[in-house]
Design a protein around this motif. Structure first.
Motif, PDB file in Angstrom:
ATOM      1  N   THR A   8       0.818  -1.212   0.000  1.00 36.03           N
ATOM      2  CA  THR A   8       0.000   0.000   0.000  1.00 36.03           C
ATOM      3  C   THR A   8       0.850   1.260   0.000  1.00 36.03           C
ATOM      4  O   THR A   8       0.396   2.327  -0.431  1.00 36.03           O
ATOM      5  N   ALA A   9       2.085   1.153   0.483  1.00 33.06           N
ATOM      6  CA  ALA A   9       3.041   2.272   0.472  1.00 33.06           C
ATOM      7  C   ALA A   9       4.431   1.697   0.681  1.00 33.06           C
ATOM      8  O   ALA A   9       4.592   0.661   1.337  1.00 33.06           O
ATOM      9  N   PHE A  10       5.447   2.351   0.135  1.00 30.60           N
ATOM     10  CA  PHE A  10       6.800   1.823   0.218  1.00 30.60           C
ATOM     11  C   PHE A  10       7.412   1.954   1.613  1.00 30.60           C
ATOM     12  O   PHE A  10       8.408   1.303   1.902  1.00 30.60           O
ATOM     13  N   ASP A  11       6.821   2.768   2.470  1.00 28.63           N
ATOM     14  CA  ASP A  11       7.346   2.913   3.826  1.00 28.63           C
ATOM     15  C   ASP A  11       6.583   2.060   4.837  1.00 28.63           C
ATOM     16  O   ASP A  11       6.761   2.205   6.044  1.00 28.63           O
ATOM     17  N   ARG A  12       5.718   1.152   4.343  1.00 27.62           N
ATOM     18  CA  ARG A  12       4.981   0.245   5.218  1.00 27.62           C
ATOM     19  C   ARG A  12       5.129  -1.177   4.706  1.00 27.62           C
ATOM     20  O   ARG A  12       5.214  -1.400   3.491  1.00 27.62           O
ATOM     21  N   PRO A  13       5.160  -2.178   5.600  1.00 28.01           N
ATOM     22  CA  PRO A  13       5.285  -3.565   5.134  1.00 28.01           C
ATOM     23  C   PRO A  13       4.029  -4.011   4.406  1.00 28.01           C
ATOM     24  O   PRO A  13       2.929  -3.503   4.675  1.00 28.01           O
ATOM     25  N   PRO A  14       4.146  -4.970   3.489  1.00 26.79           N
ATOM     26  CA  PRO A  14       2.955  -5.482   2.804  1.00 26.79           C
ATOM     27  C   PRO A  14       1.991  -6.137   3.793  1.00 26.79           C
ATOM     28  O   PRO A  14       2.389  -6.601   4.868  1.00 26.79           O
ATOM     29  N   GLU A  15       0.718  -6.196   3.393  1.00 27.45           N
ATOM     30  CA  GLU A  15      -0.312  -6.785   4.239  1.00 27.45           C
ATOM     31  C   GLU A  15      -1.154  -7.754   3.429  1.00 27.45           C
ATOM     32  O   GLU A  15      -1.427  -7.519   2.251  1.00 27.45           O
ATOM     33  N   LEU A  16      -1.578  -8.844   4.076  1.00 24.35           N
ATOM     34  CA  LEU A  16      -2.522  -9.780   3.471  1.00 24.35           C
ATOM     35  C   LEU A  16      -3.926  -9.270   3.740  1.00 24.35           C
ATOM     36  O   LEU A  16      -4.347  -9.149   4.895  1.00 24.35           O
ATOM     37  N   LYS A  17      -4.654  -8.947   2.669  1.00 22.55           N
ATOM     38  CA  LYS A  17      -5.953  -8.299   2.798  1.00 22.55           C
ATOM     39  C   LYS A  17      -7.022  -9.051   2.024  1.00 22.55           C
ATOM     40  O   LYS A  17      -6.744  -9.645   0.980  1.00 22.55           O
ATOM     41  N   GLU A  18      -8.258  -8.999   2.528  1.00 23.16           N
ATOM     42  CA  GLU A  18      -9.430  -9.413   1.763  1.00 23.16           C
ATOM     43  C   GLU A  18      -9.935  -8.179   1.034  1.00 23.16           C
ATOM     44  O   GLU A  18     -10.139  -7.123   1.653  1.00 23.16           O
ATOM     45  N   MET A  19     -10.115  -8.281  -0.275  1.00 15.27           N
ATOM     46  CA  MET A  19     -10.493  -7.104  -1.040  1.00 15.27           C
ATOM     47  C   MET A  19     -11.394  -7.494  -2.209  1.00 15.27           C
ATOM     48  O   MET A  19     -11.374  -8.644  -2.675  1.00 15.27           O
ATOM     49  N   PRO A  20     -12.201  -6.563  -2.706  1.00 12.04           N
ATOM     50  CA  PRO A  20     -13.057  -6.869  -3.858  1.00 12.04           C
ATOM     51  C   PRO A  20     -12.233  -7.006  -5.134  1.00 12.04           C
ATOM     52  O   PRO A  20     -11.211  -6.349  -5.304  1.00 12.04           O
ATOM     53  N   LEU A  21     -12.699  -7.877  -6.022  1.00 11.60           N
ATOM     54  CA  LEU A  21     -12.082  -8.006  -7.342  1.00 11.60           C
ATOM     55  C   LEU A  21     -12.630  -6.943  -8.274  1.00 11.60           C
ATOM     56  O   LEU A  21     -13.827  -6.636  -8.253  1.00 11.60           O
ATOM     57  N   GLU A  22     -11.733  -6.396  -9.091  1.00  9.10           N
ATOM     58  CA  GLU A  22     -12.171  -5.439 -10.098  1.00  9.10           C
ATOM     59  C   GLU A  22     -12.953  -6.178 -11.192  1.00  9.10           C
ATOM     60  O   GLU A  22     -12.714  -7.362 -11.457  1.00  9.10           O
ATOM     61  N   PRO A  23     -13.886  -5.501 -11.869  1.00  9.44           N
ATOM     62  CA  PRO A  23     -14.560  -6.133 -13.010  1.00  9.44           C
ATOM     63  C   PRO A  23     -13.537  -6.491 -14.089  1.00  9.44           C
ATOM     64  O   PRO A  23     -12.508  -5.824 -14.249  1.00  9.44           O
ATOM     65  N   LEU A  24     -13.820  -7.550 -14.831  1.00 12.40           N
ATOM     66  CA  LEU A  24     -12.927  -7.975 -15.914  1.00 12.40           C
ATOM     67  C   LEU A  24     -12.954  -6.982 -17.060  1.00 12.40           C
ATOM     68  O   LEU A  24     -14.026  -6.552 -17.504  1.00 12.40           O
ATOM     69  N   ASP A  25     -11.758  -6.631 -17.573  1.00 10.35           N
ATOM     70  CA  ASP A  25     -11.695  -5.917 -18.847  1.00 10.35           C
ATOM     71  C   ASP A  25     -11.999  -6.901 -19.974  1.00 10.35           C
ATOM     72  O   ASP A  25     -11.937  -8.124 -19.799  1.00 10.35           O
ATOM     73  N   ALA A  26     -12.291  -6.370 -21.138  1.00  7.36           N
ATOM     74  CA  ALA A  26     -12.690  -7.215 -22.262  1.00  7.36           C
ATOM     75  C   ALA A  26     -11.610  -8.213 -22.661  1.00  7.36           C
ATOM     76  O   ALA A  26     -11.918  -9.319 -23.137  1.00  7.36           O
TER      77      ALA A  26
END
Length: 323
Positions: A11-29
């Motif tokens: 989420t930012a280079f000054d913070r460690p990565p995080e395992l998150k539950e998140m919505p999937l974006e709609p598929l592009d064509a």
């Protein structure tokens, strides 16, 4: 249809990565949705956490450069793939997740007989060596191939693929243990990287027709001086820390070609040889002719531990993360 994914996010280079539950974006064509079964970690993933890799996306993004999984949904313009098809994807990002949306053009079908773990593991390391040796250097059966850093993750694949292509392979690595690893992968001759007569040893074996150099520095100089007329030198990386001193006058006199090679860039400007190379590798692997070395398998819930293995160089082969 699946609406969310668990993803290892920067989420930012000054913070460690995080395992998150998140919505999937709609598929592009032109995209497909992939249920991810395996993602292979690379040292580049650790650099991307801090924004120090050359192809780092702008945060936020999901880590994971190479993956394998099952197609579960198609964009409206996708016709070359189908639901349920097994594919490998060199994605550049997005692999450390349970699901992801990826360009259909980046997907390579996985043949029967090849598992998800192996398909994820062989893309970058084997893809780099195969495309460099076959497409760029045009390595021919019977030629003599010198591989520097021959016990490293990429160098070892160059030894294995060079032998598969019919070359005589000279492996250069540091110390008896690493040289033994290269010999097991198929090297015909072994040279200790600490030796002070590397040029002379290569010349005594007949000289180099192709040099696969992932180390550079003093090793590049020794290999250049031992390269035969009309030879080719592949610049793969600079693990030794120093940049090679290119001498165009010597190149001219000996008719030597020095070739820069960055595998990942080909998807952006010439995808056909890139995808054809991966298909060839998958075919070899499905037949057991090459075997990626996987040292660790870690669930996505323990991805922090997997990243630490890569940072500390504890792993002796590929680290696979499985959702």
């Amino acid at each position: 249809m699946t609406q969310t994914t668990k993803a290892y996010r920067v989420t930012a280079f000054d913070r460690p990565p995080e395992l998150k539950e998140m919505p999937l974006e709609p598929l592009d064509a032109d995209q497909v949705r992939v249920k991810i079964h395996a993602s292979a970690l690379n040292f580049a993933d650790t650099l991307m956490c801090t924004g120090t890799y050359q192809d780092t996306p702008t945060p936020p993004f999901t880590l994971g450069l190479e993956l394998a999984g099952e197609v579960v949904a198609l964009g409206k313009d996708v016709t070359a793939l189908k639901i349920g098809q097994r594919v490998a994807v060199f994605s550049g990002q997005g692999g450390l997740a349970t699901y992801g949306n990826f360009a259909a053009s980046r997907c390579v079908p996985i043949p029967d007989g090849l598992g998800y773990d192996a398909a994820a593991a062989l893309q970058i390391a084997y893809g780099t060596s195969h495309m460099a040796l076959s497409y760029k250097a045009r390595l021919m059966p019977g030629e003599r191939l010198v591989v520097t850093g021959a016990a490293g993750g990429v160098g070892l694949t160059a030894v294995e693929i060079g032998k598969r292509m019919g070359a005589e392979v000279i492996a250069i690595a540091r110390g008896a243990d690493k040289l033994a690893v290269a010999q097991k992968a198929g090297a015909d001759y072994l040279i200790d990287a600490e030796a002070d007569d590397i040029r002379d040893q290569i010349k005594a074996l007949g000289g180099a027709d192709v040099v696969y150099d992932a180390v550079s520095g003093d090793l590049y100089e020794a290999c250049f001086r031992a390269t035969n007329p009309d030879g080719r030198i592949l610049l793969i990386g600079f693990a030794g820390g120093g940049l090679p001193q290119i001498k165009p006058n010597h190149m001219l006199v000996k008719n030597i070609t020095v070739i820069g090679f960055y595998w990942g860039a080909y998807l952006g400007f010439k995808a056909e040889p890139f995808l054809a190379s991966l298909s060839q590798l998958f075919d070899w692997a499905a037949r057991g002719e090459i075997t990626p070395h996987i040292s660790n398998r870690v669930p996505l819930s323990q991805v922090d531990d997997a990243m630490d293995m890569i940072r500390s160089r504890q792993a002796t082969g590929k680290v696979i993360v499985t959702p």
